[in-house]
Write a protein that holds these residues in place. Structure first.
Motif, PDB file in Angstrom:
ATOM      1  N   LEU A   6      35.280  47.982  38.379  1.00 30.80           N
ATOM      2  CA  LEU A   6      35.797  47.523  39.667  1.00 30.80           C
ATOM      3  C   LEU A   6      35.667  48.616  40.729  1.00 30.80           C
ATOM      4  CD1 LEU A   6      36.889  45.117  41.135  1.00 30.80           C
ATOM      5  CD2 LEU A   6      39.193  45.752  40.408  1.00 30.80           C
ATOM      6  N   THR A  10      33.597  47.750  44.096  1.00 32.43           N
ATOM      7  CA  THR A  10      34.180  47.864  45.441  1.00 32.43           C
ATOM      8  C   THR A  10      33.417  48.896  46.284  1.00 32.43           C
ATOM      9  OG1 THR A  10      35.883  49.414  44.654  1.00 32.43           O
ATOM     10  CG2 THR A  10      36.489  47.077  44.753  1.00 32.43           C
ATOM     11  N   ALA A  71      40.273  42.798  51.224  1.00 33.27           N
ATOM     12  CA  ALA A  71      39.170  41.941  50.773  1.00 33.27           C
ATOM     13  C   ALA A  71      39.250  40.578  51.453  1.00 33.27           C
ATOM     14  CB  ALA A  71      39.208  41.789  49.251  1.00 33.27           C
ATOM     15  N   LEU A 102      36.257  39.492  44.961  1.00 34.18           N
ATOM     16  CA  LEU A 102      37.093  40.698  44.840  1.00 34.18           C
ATOM     17  C   LEU A 102      38.554  40.367  45.112  1.00 34.18           C
ATOM     18  CD1 LEU A 102      34.781  43.340  46.568  1.00 34.18           C
ATOM     19  CD2 LEU A 102      35.406  43.251  44.139  1.00 34.18           C
TER      20      LEU A 102
END
Length: 125
Positions: A6, A10, A71, A102
């Protein structure tokens, strides 16, 4: 999803946002929406990394909630960019999809952490 996965996802999102904003027209609308998207899109990963260093579950929930909000905000700015016809291409559609994914992943993480926090406190583990 694993923490490192993750973090990478991101960060990649932020890098693609940076490149995307450079494609926006040099108009007042393009500048304003681009700046807003740049702030929220790059903030997702920064706040997620901060959450990974949280000192408690409550701190984690607080920090990851900010990442989730960023997000979701990114999705909003992308929707405005697309629907106002400032820029509608494959990259804008990809970024909109990714921002929503996300947001969903981060929301699930918040819910899981809250659930586990409640279970642990209930049984004093």
């Amino acid at each position: 999803m694993a923490e490192d996965e993750l973090k990478s996802r991101t960060k990649n999102f932020a890098l693609r946002i940076i490149s995307f904003v450079n494609l926006l027209p040099n108009s007042p609308q393009g500048k304003v929406l681009g700046n807003q998207l740049l702030r929220s899109g790059t903030s997702v990963g920064a706040n997620y990394r901060s959450a990974c260093n949280a000192r408690s579950k409550a701190d984690f929930i607080s920090k990851i909630s900010i990442s989730q909000e960023e997000a979701d905000e990114s999705a909003y700015w992308l929707e405005l960019i697309i629907e106002s016809n400032l820029l509608n291409n494959q990259e804008s559609e990809y970024l909109l999809k990714e921002s929503k994914e996300l947001s969903a992943i981060l929301t699930a993480s918040i819910k899981t952490t809250k659930y586990n926090k409640n279970i642990n406190s209930k049984y004093k583990i």
